[in-house]
Design a protein around this motif. Structure first.
Motif, short mmCIF file in Angstrom:
data_model
loop_
_atom_site.label_atom_id
_atom_site.label_comp_id
_atom_site.label_asym_id
_atom_site.label_seq_id
_atom_site.Cartn_x
_atom_site.Cartn_y
_atom_site.Cartn_z
N GLU A 76 0.83 -1.21 0.00
CA GLU A 76 0.00 0.00 0.00
C GLU A 76 0.87 1.26 0.00
O GLU A 76 0.58 2.22 -0.72
N ARG A 77 1.93 1.25 0.80
CA ARG A 77 2.86 2.40 0.81
C ARG A 77 3.50 2.58 -0.55
O ARG A 77 3.65 3.70 -1.03
N ASP A 79 2.28 1.68 -3.47
CA ASP A 79 1.26 2.21 -4.39
C ASP A 79 1.09 3.71 -4.19
O ASP A 79 1.01 4.47 -5.17
N ARG A 80 1.02 4.16 -2.92
CA ARG A 80 0.89 5.61 -2.66
C ARG A 80 2.10 6.37 -3.17
O ARG A 80 1.97 7.44 -3.76
N ARG A 83 1.97 6.64 -6.94
CA ARG A 83 1.00 7.67 -7.36
C ARG A 83 1.58 9.06 -7.14
O ARG A 83 1.43 9.94 -7.98
N ARG A 84 2.27 9.25 -6.02
CA ARG A 84 2.87 10.56 -5.72
C ARG A 84 3.95 10.90 -6.74
O ARG A 84 4.05 12.03 -7.20
#
Length: 159
Positions: A76-77, A79-80, A83-84
């Motif tokens: 999840e980290r 993926d974030r 995206r960033r």
């Protein structure tokens, strides 16, 4: 299953290759958070079923629940962060394009400034270049004597 469609616990368990009780355990552990209906029944989305399949893969690879929780948090980290990075790349491209446009405008304006200075307009440089034999120095133009720099002993500097 379409994006908005949800299924009951038995169907979700079958699609993920698990027992329904396992889904309840994962829910208590926080590995999966199914929505609830008005009657408090668990319903699972396509994303929930995909997450259950990922949990099953990690379990089949030998990870225990603590390891699976950690892997899912790290994914999840990641993926974030990805995206960033995408957002920052888009922002950087926009800023680069804007700076290139401004640079092109400034380059075009520079040619106009050179012409204006040559024609003796109000665009006069503050410092004019004075060439003396063997040296190059700059003298101040249009600067009143009262504003010129003072030397340490209180005397006016020779500029």
């Amino acid at each position: 299953m379409s994006a908005g469609r949800v299924v009951m616990i038995g169907v979700a368990a079958r699609r993920a290759g698990m027992h329904p009780q396992t889904l309840r355990v994962y829910g208590r552990r926080g590995l999966i958070n199914p929505r609830r209906t008005a009657r408090n029944t668990r319903v699972y989305s396509e994303a929930d079923v995909a997450r259950l399949r990922r949990i099953q893969e990690l379990s089949d690879e030998g990870l225990n629940l603590v390891g699976i929780e950690r892997v899912l948090r790290l994914e999840e980290r990641l993926d974030r962060a990805e995206r960033r990075v995408g957002d920052l790349r888009a922002e950087l491209k926009g800023l680069t394009d804007e700076h290139r446009r401004q640079l092109a405008e400034a380059s075009a304006a520079r040619g106009q400034l050179v012409l204006a200075v040559r024609e003796q307009t109000a665009l006069v440089p503050r410092y004019a270049r004075v060439v003396r034999p063997g040296t190059v120095s700059y003298t101040q133009l249009a600067l009143p004597t009262s504003l010129r720099r003072q030397s340490p002993a209180g005397r006016r500097s020779p500029t």
